[in-house]
Design an enzyme around this catalytic site. Structure first.
Site, PDB file in Angstrom:
ATOM      1  N   GLU A  80      -4.151  39.949  -1.753  1.00 58.37           N
ATOM      2  CA  GLU A  80      -3.106  39.830  -0.863  1.00 58.37           C
ATOM      3  C   GLU A  80      -3.035  41.139   0.068  1.00 58.37           C
ATOM      4  O   GLU A  80      -2.551  41.011   1.283  1.00 58.37           O
ATOM      5  CB  GLU A  80      -1.875  39.892  -1.642  1.00 58.37           C
ATOM      6  N   TYR A 114       6.116  36.326  -9.242  1.00 62.99           N
ATOM      7  CA  TYR A 114       6.251  37.522  -9.725  1.00 62.99           C
ATOM      8  C   TYR A 114       7.307  38.041  -9.729  1.00 62.99           C
ATOM      9  O   TYR A 114       7.789  38.275 -10.721  1.00 62.99           O
ATOM     10  CB  TYR A 114       5.165  38.793  -8.730  1.00 62.99           C
TER      11      TYR A 114
END
Length: 372
Positions: free
Chosen positions: A240, A124
């Site tokens: 997450e 990311y």
């Protein structure tokens, strides 16, 4: 026999044999410890059906209830079992593939995660796209039935041992911000992928820079539709910051127990101020657990999942400071021990995976409806 009793018996037997030396290995700032042994342990868990408990049975899971998942995590912590090396696969990309993947993708990627054969990392953040993730510049173009990826990712946890990376990149020429992003599954063991370790204060290199210089992945390795990457990526962040934190808390409980034991040994537990901080840490960890359970009951955690990230990162940083306080002057000298590593590593918690400032903004705007 209940799942809790079954898990307790399995862990006691397994951690008394070939894996006895794996007890307590790993954790924040200590990811380098016994990696090969811990991956063998991951495969042992998978072989006996103790990974991916919440997954459907057809993909190797147990379709376990929330209560049974919690029971396993509690028994795992009680047994002082090693920190998991497959948590990114099981807790992040696995649930995302279950939600967005084609049947072919599920059949290809889920079984190796469940078995502990393939490890994953998260592509990311970039040098100019950290908390401002929509500023991503890594690009991919379709060429001859493959996506060709060029760009750089940074702060990539465990990239140096990962087999695959889920990469958020820009696939639409001229697109900006949240539009034109796609979510690709990219093999790491290729010559076009370079991993450079980032040495941290602890002297270890859990974080890495990753350079994609024309790295290739099959056209079918896109999760979701082209240009739909932002939605898929946000779903992953929901996992997450929700369910996967139950596994993370295993290490937190182990660290807190070590801090309390040290306080008793050094006499710091007799200090009323430090004793109050120790009690507060224990209470706040219980609150963290309950909040994670609340997230698990949601079909898909929304912006309120930022509460979990903000809460655990601030708590863990305070625990690191407390770890230093209970050691006294001894914590300032000598080679780094577990508590000193905890203190140093936890300084990064409120920055990575979305800084505390960004999480407060998300909570304010998207959950509370406050003006920008």
């Amino acid at each position: 026999m209940s799942l809790r009793e079954e898990a307790r018996a399995f862990l006691e037997e397994s951690l008394s044999g070939p894996f006895a030396h794996a007890r307590g290995l790993g954790g924040p700032g200590r990811e380098h410890e016994g990696h090969e042994l811990r991956q063998a342990w991951e495969r042992h868990l998978g072989k006996h059906g103790w990974t991916c408990l919440a997954w459907p049975e057809r993909y190797g899971g147990r379709a376990a209830s929330l209560e049974d998942q919690v029971a396993f995590h509690e028994e795992y912590a009680r047994a002082d079992a090693p920190a998991r090396v497959g948590h990114i696969g099981e807790g992040l990309i696995g649930p995302t593939i279950l939600e967005f993947g084609t049947e072919e993708q599920k059949e290809r990627f889920l079984p190796p995660i469940q078995r502990g054969d393939e490890l994953w990392c998260q592509g990311y953040s970039e040098p100019d796209a950290g908390s401002d993730l929509a500023n991503i510049r890594t690009r991919a173009r379709l060429e001859g039935g493959e996506w060709v990826i060029t760009g750089q990712k940074v702060w990539t946890s465990l990239a140096h041992v990962a087999d695959w990376c889920f990469v958020l990149c820009r696939t639409e020429e001229g697109s900006q911000r949240h539009r034109g992003l796609s979510y690709l599954l990219v093999p790491m063991k290729r010559p076009e992928v370079e991993v450079r370790p980032i040495v941290q204060l602890t002297g270890t290199s859990e974080f890495n820079e990753v350079f994609f210089d024309g790295a290739r992945t099959a056209a079918g390795n896109m999760l979701g539709a082209p240009g739909d990457g932002w939605r898929v990526a946000m779903a992953t962040l929901g996992h997450e910051r929700g369910a996967s934190t139950l596994g993370q808390q295993i290490g937190f409980r182990r660290e807190l127990r070590r801090v309390i034991e040290t306080a008793k040994r050094t006499g710091a537990a007799g200090d009323p101020v430090l004793r109050d901080r120790l009690v507060r840490s224990w209470l706040e960890l219980e609150i963290m657990r309950l909040n994670a359970l609340r997230m698990l009951r949601s079909d898909r955690p929304g912006p309120e999942a930022s509460i979990a990230k903000l809460y655990w990162s601030e708590w863990h940083r305070r625990l690191g400071e407390l770890a230093q306080a209970v050691q006294g002057r001894a914590g300032l000298v000598g080679e780094l021990d577990a508590l000193q590593r905890l203190y140093l590593f936890s300084r990064a918690d409120t920055i990575y995976a979305g800084s505390s400032e960004i999480q407060r903004t998300i909570i304010a705007e998207r959950t509370l409806g406050l003006p920008r």
